[in-house]
Design an enzyme around this catalytic site. Structure first.
Site, mmCIF file in Angstrom:
data_model
loop_
_atom_site.group_PDB
_atom_site.id
_atom_site.type_symbol
_atom_site.label_atom_id
_atom_site.label_comp_id
_atom_site.label_asym_id
_atom_site.label_seq_id
_atom_site.Cartn_x
_atom_site.Cartn_y
_atom_site.Cartn_z
ATOM 1 C CB ILE A 42 34.607 54.614 33.033
ATOM 2 C CG1 ILE A 42 34.855 53.310 33.808
ATOM 3 C CG2 ILE A 42 33.117 54.871 32.846
ATOM 4 C CD1 ILE A 42 34.422 53.343 35.266
ATOM 5 C CE1 TYR A 101 36.199 57.965 43.350
ATOM 6 C CE2 TYR A 101 35.043 56.220 44.530
ATOM 7 C CZ TYR A 101 35.476 56.785 43.340
ATOM 8 O OH TYR A 101 35.182 56.165 42.145
ATOM 9 C CG ASP A 112 40.852 71.656 35.889
ATOM 10 O OD1 ASP A 112 39.915 71.009 36.415
ATOM 11 O OD2 ASP A 112 41.835 72.072 36.534
ATOM 12 C CB VAL A 113 35.458 69.245 35.025
ATOM 13 C CG1 VAL A 113 35.363 68.607 33.654
ATOM 14 C CG2 VAL A 113 36.053 68.295 36.060
HETATM 15 P P1 NAD Z 1 40.661 57.010 34.946
HETATM 16 O O1 NAD Z 1 41.697 57.526 35.857
HETATM 17 O O2 NAD Z 1 41.037 56.016 33.903
HETATM 18 O O3 NAD Z 1 39.894 58.220 34.222
HETATM 19 C C1 NAD Z 1 39.584 59.399 34.896
HETATM 20 C C2 NAD Z 1 39.813 60.554 33.927
HETATM 21 O O4 NAD Z 1 39.372 61.769 34.558
HETATM 22 C C3 NAD Z 1 41.302 60.752 33.576
HETATM 23 O O5 NAD Z 1 41.479 60.753 32.179
HETATM 24 C C4 NAD Z 1 41.627 62.109 34.177
HETATM 25 O O6 NAD Z 1 42.593 62.845 33.450
HETATM 26 C C5 NAD Z 1 40.269 62.792 34.166
HETATM 27 N N1 NAD Z 1 40.203 63.922 35.087
HETATM 28 C C6 NAD Z 1 40.607 63.944 36.380
HETATM 29 N N2 NAD Z 1 40.459 65.180 36.885
HETATM 30 C C7 NAD Z 1 39.963 65.962 35.887
HETATM 31 C C8 NAD Z 1 39.611 67.332 35.793
HETATM 32 N N3 NAD Z 1 39.788 68.167 36.830
HETATM 33 N N4 NAD Z 1 39.116 67.789 34.629
HETATM 34 C C9 NAD Z 1 38.967 66.970 33.565
HETATM 35 N N5 NAD Z 1 39.298 65.653 33.593
HETATM 36 C C10 NAD Z 1 39.802 65.157 34.754
HETATM 37 O O7 NAD Z 1 39.569 56.395 35.917
HETATM 38 P P2 NAD Z 1 38.185 55.635 35.662
HETATM 39 O O8 NAD Z 1 38.207 54.465 36.543
HETATM 40 O O9 NAD Z 1 37.895 55.477 34.235
HETATM 41 O O10 NAD Z 1 37.194 56.699 36.305
HETATM 42 C C11 NAD Z 1 36.096 57.264 35.597
HETATM 43 C C12 NAD Z 1 34.983 57.525 36.602
HETATM 44 O O11 NAD Z 1 34.497 56.261 37.074
HETATM 45 C C13 NAD Z 1 35.424 58.293 37.839
HETATM 46 O O12 NAD Z 1 34.426 59.200 38.217
HETATM 47 C C14 NAD Z 1 35.560 57.201 38.885
HETATM 48 O O13 NAD Z 1 35.370 57.716 40.182
HETATM 49 C C15 NAD Z 1 34.426 56.297 38.472
HETATM 50 N N6 NAD Z 1 34.494 54.935 38.995
HETATM 51 C C16 NAD Z 1 35.561 54.119 38.698
HETATM 52 C C17 NAD Z 1 35.571 52.829 39.202
HETATM 53 C C18 NAD Z 1 36.687 51.851 38.904
HETATM 54 O O14 NAD Z 1 36.730 50.762 39.531
HETATM 55 N N7 NAD Z 1 37.598 52.160 37.994
HETATM 56 C C19 NAD Z 1 34.512 52.373 39.999
HETATM 57 C C20 NAD Z 1 33.457 53.233 40.265
HETATM 58 C C21 NAD Z 1 33.456 54.513 39.754
#
Ligand code: NAD
Length: 238
Positions: free
Chosen positions: A13, A142, A52-53
């Site tokens: 995302i 979560y 790293d956030v």
């Molecule tokens: P993803 O795993 O593809 O991307 C998450 C990214 O966050 C990764 O690139 C990872 O390296 C990065 N990350 C993790 N910890 C970090 C840190 N400490 N510092 C910097 N970067 C860090 O997953 P996604 O599905 O694209 O998730 C993006 C957001 O969307 C997240 O907050 C997730 O909770 C939310 N979300 C996802 C879904 C879904 O179905 N995929 C649904 C609802 C919400």
């Protein structure tokens, strides 16, 4: 034209948000923990930063502001999930989820505040989740982090509205990204996810990115303190 930090921009995302925002003419600093973010950023002609956030944010925020010539927006998409029901999580694993998903968003807005206060149409978007609105028994940390983002969004919107800074959240449903791939590899779960929403499918990252881009834009100039659910109708069903 805006100057936006997107966290979690190496994947899923966050990456789609960066791509859509760049296509719409915004200047974006792409942040992620993993070095792949540098390649993604280079492909977009933008700046990548390995951040790293959960660590120090003042220095990387200053770098982003210097590089982009100011800061007017944030998309906090970095996130992690732990499938650990009550009885399974530890203090450390609980903190690991809350620190990235929730605490980092608060501290990042705080670190960006001097620039947001100077910007026109400053806008902050947190990627929350439908799991912040409805129960999922397997991922309590979560769910707590994502519900916490909604409260944090409302509080910051109330505080920062008088300064012209808008603060909102987006709540995605099931979106096909690496985060949920382990679940999608199990046929029964994947089919359940597909059938859960009235639209009969999971979402694509770009469908979240368009909602985020709207909230960042001045088309959303009277929208603050709320969440936009983008879930194919999933949580409107009972
Ligand atoms: P993803 O795993 O593809 O991307 C998450 C990214 O966050 C990764 O690139 C990872 O390296 C990065 N990350 C993790 N910890 C970090 C840190 N400490 N510092 C910097 N970067 C860090 O997953 P996604 O599905 O694209 O998730 C993006 C957001 O969307 C997240 O907050 C997730 O909770 C939310 N979300 C996802 C879904 C879904 O179905 N995929 C649904 C609802 C919400």
């Amino acid at each position: 034209m805006s100057q936006v930090i997107v966290t979690g921009a190496a994947s899923g995302i966050g990456r789609a948000c960066a791509e859509v925002l760049v296509a719409e003419g915004h200047h974006v600093a792409l942040w992620d923990l993993v070095p792949e973010v540098l390649d993604v950023a280079a492909g977009l002609g933008m700046t990548g930063q390995i951040v790293d956030v959960t660590g120090d944010l003042d220095a990387p925020v200053a770098v982003a502001a210097e590089t982009l010539g100011g800061l007017s927006g944030l998309v906090h998409a970095a996130g992690r999930v732990a499938v650990e029901p009550v009885g399974a999580f530890t203090a450390a694993s609980w903190d690991a989820v809350l620190d990235v998903n929730l605490r980092a968003h608060a501290l990042l807005v705080q670190a960006m505040l001097p620039w947001l206060q100077k910007a026109t149409n400053a806008s902050v978007v947190a990627i929350s989740s439908i799991e912040g609105l409805a129960a999922n028994p397997f991922i309590p940390a979560y769910c707590a982090s994502k519900a916490g983002l909604l409260g944090l969004t409302r509080s910051m919107a109330a505080q920062l509205g008088p300064e012209g800074i808008r603060v909102n959240s987006v709540c995605p449903g099931f979106i096909i990204t690496p985060m949920i791939q382990p679940a999608l590899d199990i046929d029964e779960i994947r089919i359940g996810f597909e059938q859960a929403a009235p639209l009969g499918r999971m979402g694509q990252p770009v469908e979240i990115a368009h909602a985020v881009a709207f909230l960042l834009s001045d088309k959303a100039s009277f929208i603050t303190g709320t969440e936009l659910v983008v879930d194919g109708g999933l949580i409107c069903k009972h």
